[in-house]
Scaffold this active site. Structure first.
Site, mmCIF file in Angstrom:
data_model
loop_
_atom_site.group_PDB
_atom_site.id
_atom_site.type_symbol
_atom_site.label_atom_id
_atom_site.label_comp_id
_atom_site.label_asym_id
_atom_site.label_seq_id
_atom_site.Cartn_x
_atom_site.Cartn_y
_atom_site.Cartn_z
ATOM 1 N N LYS A 1 -4.209 -8.440 -6.638
ATOM 2 C CA LYS A 1 -5.173 -9.272 -5.992
ATOM 3 C C LYS A 1 -6.440 -7.853 -5.923
ATOM 4 O O LYS A 1 -6.570 -6.855 -6.596
ATOM 5 C CB LYS A 1 -5.365 -9.626 -4.800
ATOM 6 C CG LYS A 1 -5.769 -8.589 -3.302
ATOM 7 C CD LYS A 1 -6.214 -8.540 -2.354
ATOM 8 C CE LYS A 1 -5.963 -7.135 -1.505
ATOM 9 N NZ LYS A 1 -6.767 -7.321 -0.175
ATOM 10 N N LYS B 1 -11.292 -2.926 -4.295
ATOM 11 C CA LYS B 1 -11.659 -2.129 -3.850
ATOM 12 C C LYS B 1 -11.816 -1.066 -4.618
ATOM 13 O O LYS B 1 -12.790 -0.186 -5.269
ATOM 14 C CB LYS B 1 -12.386 -1.885 -2.395
ATOM 15 C CG LYS B 1 -13.184 -2.237 -1.475
ATOM 16 C CD LYS B 1 -14.055 -2.413 -0.644
ATOM 17 C CE LYS B 1 -13.718 -3.690 0.734
ATOM 18 N NZ LYS B 1 -12.795 -2.832 1.380
ATOM 19 N N LYS C 1 1.127 -1.019 -0.330
ATOM 20 C CA LYS C 1 0.008 -0.602 -0.167
ATOM 21 C C LYS C 1 0.745 1.304 -0.417
ATOM 22 O O LYS C 1 0.218 2.716 -0.454
ATOM 23 C CB LYS C 1 -0.879 0.016 1.131
ATOM 24 C CG LYS C 1 -2.094 -1.266 0.995
ATOM 25 C CD LYS C 1 -3.736 -0.387 1.580
ATOM 26 C CE LYS C 1 -4.448 -1.169 1.063
ATOM 27 N NZ LYS C 1 -4.890 -2.487 0.958
HETATM 28 N N1 AQP Z 1 -8.818 -10.084 -3.877
HETATM 29 C C1 AQP Z 1 -9.563 -10.944 -2.845
HETATM 30 N N2 AQP Z 1 -10.017 -12.250 -2.671
HETATM 31 C C2 AQP Z 1 -10.170 -12.889 -1.695
HETATM 32 N N3 AQP Z 1 -10.208 -12.231 -0.458
HETATM 33 C C3 AQP Z 1 -10.227 -10.454 -0.546
HETATM 34 N N4 AQP Z 1 -10.706 -10.016 -0.102
HETATM 35 C C4 AQP Z 1 -9.909 -8.689 -0.132
HETATM 36 N N5 AQP Z 1 -9.492 -8.639 -1.382
HETATM 37 C C5 AQP Z 1 -9.829 -10.093 -2.135
HETATM 38 C C6 AQP Z 1 -11.208 -10.257 1.971
HETATM 39 O O1 AQP Z 1 -12.102 -9.519 1.570
HETATM 40 C C7 AQP Z 1 -11.861 -9.160 3.186
HETATM 41 C C8 AQP Z 1 -12.168 -7.430 3.196
HETATM 42 O O2 AQP Z 1 -10.922 -7.024 2.527
HETATM 43 P P1 AQP Z 1 -10.152 -5.453 3.891
HETATM 44 O O3 AQP Z 1 -11.638 -4.316 2.996
HETATM 45 O O4 AQP Z 1 -10.992 -5.175 4.877
HETATM 46 O O5 AQP Z 1 -9.236 -5.079 2.963
HETATM 47 P P2 AQP Z 1 -8.635 -5.382 1.584
HETATM 48 O O6 AQP Z 1 -8.096 -7.461 1.614
HETATM 49 O O7 AQP Z 1 -8.202 -4.655 1.204
HETATM 50 O O8 AQP Z 1 -9.569 -5.439 0.750
HETATM 51 P P3 AQP Z 1 -9.650 -5.047 -0.535
HETATM 52 O O9 AQP Z 1 -11.115 -5.104 -1.684
HETATM 53 O O10 AQP Z 1 -8.772 -4.537 -1.587
HETATM 54 O O11 AQP Z 1 -9.823 -2.899 -0.236
HETATM 55 P P4 AQP Z 1 -8.937 -1.829 -0.485
HETATM 56 O O12 AQP Z 1 -8.904 -1.671 -2.504
HETATM 57 O O13 AQP Z 1 -9.963 -1.103 0.606
HETATM 58 O O14 AQP Z 1 -7.860 -2.295 -0.015
HETATM 59 C C9 AQP Z 1 -10.773 -9.611 3.896
HETATM 60 O O15 AQP Z 1 -10.589 -10.273 5.195
HETATM 61 C C10 AQP Z 1 -9.937 -10.049 2.753
HETATM 62 O O16 AQP Z 1 -8.717 -11.092 2.889
#
Ligand code: AQP
Length: 335
Positions: A195, A198, A114
């Site tokens: 991956k 969001k 990040k």
């Molecule tokens: N691509 C993914 N495949 C499987 N699991 C995923 N998770 C996130 N992306 C994937 C799981 O979703 C849960 C919530 O995630 P989060 O929002 O707390 O944090 P993150 O992992 O940083 O999710 P994002 O979607 O990538 O959000 P942003 O863009 O804000 O950083 C977690 O259990 C995660 O493992």
């Protein structure tokens, strides 16, 4: 006695299919199985660690709440709340900051990733994200944490912190395990080496191009899938194709999985057909979800009230744990 599980999702935008398969679907299954005390929250404080706009943050929080509820989280069965409404999270997070070395925090893969993604805006919160996450978890003394596999390193740090705390101050926390049915990572449609996320992973692509949002209308799902990167070498499954097959495993019928797998082996597959089939299956799967989410968002006050009730429930447990911690580390308490 039922075991406790805790997990959260950042309020950084509408949820995508990776969030669903990696986390939310498991939450709903665990809640409905009825054999765990479930704590599920929206991590709005964690959403402050990457660039945000105040109006978008509150709208994103409502969207994520509606995503949880439309997917089947039932506030009567699980404690469902907003992180910032239970102030004990921040207090315990601070205490954990002071028990964690800088080196440990700097080694976290998510911090490294990040910080590269948000080079201009690396802040202290991004570095101390894992200690706040450890507090989010340990306040409820759970035995397991259902998260996607990208979060396992953070849960490992939580376990280390629990062990360190117990050794120094006396037995207080269990060492929660990551609750992963099957490690699963859904990759971005526009950049399958990263991956699905969001907040957008490919700076050159329009925001959200790589992610299928749970409430995307059918035509949007088809449009995004049509643009999904696929193979350059048809014999080997490229990361993009492997990702489409992973989605087919979850949303396709047995016949569709068999048909496309055989075509892939024989090298007769047409990716346009695979994408159309997937788009149809995914749109269909989330049909009821879309209707429910629209209804929920029509009444934001009700969502807010649900969260306030959940926070009061969570706080009962969180405040007990925090006062135990304060006493054990020697903070003077009021008479
Ligand atoms: N691509 C993914 N495949 C499987 N699991 C995923 N998770 C996130 N992306 C994937 C799981 O979703 C849960 C919530 O995630 P989060 O929002 O707390 O944090 P993150 O992992 O940083 O999710 P994002 O979607 O990538 O959000 P942003 O863009 O804000 O950083 C977690 O259990 C995660 O493992």
């Amino acid at each position: 006695m039922k075991e406790t599980i805790v997990s959260g999702i950042r309020a950084s935008g509408r949820l995508h299919i990776g969030n669903y398969l990696g986390a939310l679907k498991q939450f709903v299954d665990l809640q409905n199985a009825g054999d765990h005390n479930c704590y599920f929250f929206i991590a709005d404080l964690h959403a402050l660690t990457t660039p945000f706009e105040p109006k978008e943050l509150s709208q994103n929080t409502l969207e994520v709440a509606a995503d949880y509820l439309a997917a089947g989280i039932d506030p009567d069965k699980a404690t469902f709340f907003l992180q910032s409404q239970v102030m004990e999270h921040v207090e315990l997070g601070w205490i954990f900051n002071c028990l964690t070395s800088l080196g440990e925090l700097q080694r976290m893969t998510q911090f490294k990733d990040k910080s590269k993604q948000h080079r201009e805006t690396i802040n202290g919160g991004l570095l101390t994200y894992p200690t706040l996450m450890a507090a989010d978890i340990l306040l409820y003394k759970p035995t397991a944490v259902p998260v996607g596999d990208d979060q396992t390193q953070h849960v490992e740090l939580t376990r280390d912190l629990a062990r360190k705390f117990n050794n120094r101050f006396g037995q207080t926390f269990p060492e929660p395990k990551t609750f992963l049915r099957k490690p699963l990572r859904i990759m971005s449609l526009s950049d399958p080496m990263k991956k699905m996320s969001k907040t957008g992973d490919d700076p050159s692509a329009p925001l959200g191009a790589g992610a299928l949002m749970l409430d995307d209308p059918p035509e949007e799902i088809l449009r995004k899938l049509k643009k999904a990167l696929t193979a350059t070498d048809a014999k080997e499954k490229s990361p993009g194709v492997a990702n489409l097959f992973l989605l087919l495993d979850h949303f396709g019928t047995k016949d569709q999985i068999k048909q496309f797998s055989e075509q892939q082996k024989k090298n007769t597959i047409k990716y346009s057909e695979l994408k159309e089939t997937l788009a149809h299956q995914i749109a269909d799967h989330f049909g009821k979800f879309r209707t429910k989410k629209t209804q929920l968002l029509n009444n934001p006050t009700q969502i807010k009230n649900t969260l306030v009730t959940g926070a009061a429930k969570a706080q009962k447990i969180a405040s007990q744990t925090l006062s135990e911690v304060k006493q054990k580390i020697g903070l003077l308490r009021s008479p």
